[in-house]
Design a protein around this motif. Sequence first.
Motif, PDB file in Angstrom:
ATOM      1  N   SER A 177       0.836  -1.207   0.000  1.00  0.00           N
ATOM      2  CA  SER A 177       0.000   0.000   0.000  1.00  0.00           C
ATOM      3  C   SER A 177       0.871   1.258   0.000  1.00  0.00           C
ATOM      4  O   SER A 177       2.083   1.194   0.205  1.00  0.00           O
ATOM      5  CB  SER A 177      -0.913   0.000   1.229  1.00  0.00           C
ATOM      6  OG  SER A 177      -1.615   1.213   1.347  1.00  0.00           O
ATOM      7  N   HIS A 179       0.463   3.618   2.203  1.00  0.00           N
ATOM      8  CA  HIS A 179       0.578   4.060   3.598  1.00  0.00           C
ATOM      9  C   HIS A 179       0.755   2.842   4.496  1.00  0.00           C
ATOM     10  O   HIS A 179       0.129   1.801   4.271  1.00  0.00           O
ATOM     11  CB  HIS A 179      -0.662   4.831   4.043  1.00  0.00           C
ATOM     12  CG  HIS A 179      -0.894   6.092   3.284  1.00  0.00           C
ATOM     13  ND1 HIS A 179      -0.127   7.218   3.442  1.00  0.00           N
ATOM     14  CD2 HIS A 179      -1.822   6.406   2.344  1.00  0.00           C
ATOM     15  CE1 HIS A 179      -0.565   8.172   2.642  1.00  0.00           C
ATOM     16  NE2 HIS A 179      -1.583   7.708   1.967  1.00  0.00           N
ATOM     17  N   GLU A 182      -2.462   0.915   7.076  1.00  0.00           N
ATOM     18  CA  GLU A 182      -3.640   1.569   6.502  1.00  0.00           C
ATOM     19  C   GLU A 182      -4.947   1.010   7.043  1.00  0.00           C
ATOM     20  O   GLU A 182      -5.986   1.681   6.975  1.00  0.00           O
ATOM     21  CB  GLU A 182      -3.625   1.450   4.967  1.00  0.00           C
ATOM     22  CG  GLU A 182      -3.942   0.071   4.401  1.00  0.00           C
ATOM     23  CD  GLU A 182      -2.753  -0.888   4.444  1.00  0.00           C
ATOM     24  OE1 GLU A 182      -2.907  -2.033   3.991  1.00  0.00           O
ATOM     25  OE2 GLU A 182      -1.669  -0.487   4.937  1.00  0.00           O
ATOM     26  N   SER A 187      -4.416   8.556   6.591  1.00  0.00           N
ATOM     27  CA  SER A 187      -3.162   8.910   5.917  1.00  0.00           C
ATOM     28  C   SER A 187      -2.301   9.856   6.751  1.00  0.00           C
ATOM     29  O   SER A 187      -1.073   9.732   6.768  1.00  0.00           O
ATOM     30  CB  SER A 187      -3.475   9.540   4.553  1.00  0.00           C
ATOM     31  OG  SER A 187      -4.307  10.680   4.707  1.00  0.00           O
ATOM     32  N   SER A 190      -0.662   7.909   9.556  1.00  0.00           N
ATOM     33  CA  SER A 190       0.288   6.985   8.946  1.00  0.00           C
ATOM     34  C   SER A 190       1.589   7.690   8.585  1.00  0.00           C
ATOM     35  O   SER A 190       2.692   7.175   8.835  1.00  0.00           O
ATOM     36  CB  SER A 190      -0.333   6.353   7.698  1.00  0.00           C
ATOM     37  OG  SER A 190       0.596   5.513   7.045  1.00  0.00           O
TER      38      SER A 190
END
Length: 773
Positions: A177, A179, A182, A187, A190
Amino acid sequence: MNKQKLVLVGNGMAGLRCIESIIKNDPHAFEITIFGSEPHVNYNRILLSSVLQGKASFEDIAINERSWYTKHNILLYTGETVVKIDKETRKIKTDKEREVHYDKLIIATGSVPFILPVTGFDKQGVIAFRTIEDCQKLIETARMYKKAVVIGGGLLGLEAARGLLNLGMEVKVVHISGHIMERQLDSTASLLLQKELENQGMDFLLKKKTQEIIGNERVERVRFKDGTELEADLVVMAAGVRPNIQLAKESGIDTNRAIVVNDHLETSIPNIYAVGECAEHQGIVYGLVKPLYEQGEVLAKHICERKCHGYQGSVLSTQLKISGVELFSVGDFLGDETTKSITAYDEIDGMYKKVVFQGKRIIGAVLYGDTKVSSRLLDLIINRQEVSSEERGVLFHSAQMSEGEMAAMDNHELICNCNAVSKGAIIDVVQNKGLTTVEQVKQCTKASGSCGGCKPAVTELLAYIQSNLTDDTKIQKIMCSCTTLMEDEVVYQIQLQNLTSVQAVMDVLAWGNRTGCATCRPALSYYLRMIHPEYEIEQETLYINEQKNATVQSDDRYSVIPQLYGGMTNAKDLRKIANVADKYDIAQLAITSDQRIHLMGVKKEDLPGVWTDLDMPLSSKYGNTVHNVKTCIGEHVCSCDKQQSLLLAVNLEKKFEHLLTPYRIKMGISACMHNGAGSTTKDIGVMGMDRGWEIYVGGSSGRNVRAGQLLCVASTNEDAIETIIGFIQYYRETANYLERTWQWIERVGLIHVREVLFDKELSQQLSQRFEMA
């Protein structure tokens, strides 16, 4: 009575928590056999990351030593795997050709690590991170090699990466991914976490798909689908886990993603149950410890035929166990078009808070850098409580704690979310049993014994208890000098051994003083009445007769109190009271704070005449009962409509007349927020608002004034009465004798009280038992 044969397949955390609860509920019902594929006793898999990070040893994470199994007559087979279940003959078979009969079977096989199906996954140096053996391999590898690649940027992968950093390796985290974490973070949080971990020495390669692990016999490089490569001496597979359901599938038990179970954790086959990461409830497979423990508690009650409303699912919360990182997330922290959120972002200090609302209720949150309000958020989400604008402000500002964080916490607040252990519960056991170490607290309460995230809080609380700041926090000691048992233990033994008289309790439980004392005799009488309402317990009383219509004064005269429901009366009754006072030469009449007229100094020989001439219901301030409700009457402060509050007070007083309680209960009903009746400092306070009635509990107007806590909001008089009935009845059934409502709430926790009262089935049962009483 022959014991039923109970077999547990899987010696992990969920299964063993269920067995512990079964032993607690009914220690003599089952002959228990446990099979574990690993060659160890039960240990805390969640704390493997702490072992890898050097914070704990293998001995530290063991939950139940072999002596525990022996103590409870449990037959344990380690290093032995169950390979077949014969449903017709009710037998299991192991890989060592052992066959064991069962009456009830619990499958708790957990999950297995997901190994990416790429070329080279079976080379030396490719290791999962799931067992003690995996942990040992990682530690040994770190002594000889330096370059590590962790595949997976989720919770497990990051904890493994932090451990490898501590072991001196160069660590690169590969994640598919854009991030990290997740599933647990938005976001913003993260990116904050990624920046902090990069400062600690981790490197991240995001949006990378692994194609091949390259090397001769041992891993040398990792190649990705975009053509790039990384050098690697060690590859840790931390890309997730899958429910271990092979045994169930081969045995004809219904499975989907995991073993399908109902609210009582029953599978599709009678007398076979599943719990933990291998179980799927209402389409959800849980992998965090708290839901698995909750499942184990429900299954234990069901198997032991205890009253239980079933498993209703869990609110998921996550706390990262990496040094230097405070991180918490819960519920739906992303939201959608139907939700709104409030965020606070302090980029300088690296703190971020996001709380997601659906209407006035919180449904999810993310906290980074400051997690002090995590318990409060979890409470609000679980109980679906509406949040006012004032409360929203508190959530986004950390409290200024002059005597430290622990001093500012209420005793009902949770220290250990995994095991639902409150501050008050820890204070109780530390003071009663003289505990001095975190390990002792863990053994007695299980706090810090699961995910380990609360260990710093337990350490701080222990230091606080041992300081001079806790003089007023003592909660419960032994019942009295006649016994070494605490009150909870006495009540448990009365129920377990079906004791039905005060003398039987003293005889069976080996009272030191076989006649008892002024402390234990009334307490035992109260408990016996609650446990056996059909038995009439003889009690000494200061009342003249069973109607409790006169109370002895210090001058050997008596007081009589006409009952004025809701503090209201009329001209006829006032004349009657005045005439009685004249006729019997009663010189002292007092209007008290509970809005009643006391006829004081009545001679004993005059009592029959006073009662006859008054011809009115009578009240009493004596004894541990629900006292008269204080109301706010008059227009001098506020001109709001008082009629609904007065009607509610009258109904409540008639409901609770002469009801015995562990300690006297004071109630107040305020018609509006001006709080004319002082409702927020009563055991139970009701305050009128535009949305109905706010109900507060656990207040006290004594020398040290305590503000009540908001229990709930009731939209109608009927809802308010139903809630108050449930609260008082549950207090009657579970409080210690002479334990005040605020002490009881601190001990059991407001969250728990809400869970009971908001459960329709349990609430109805409480109402039924109240009507019987």
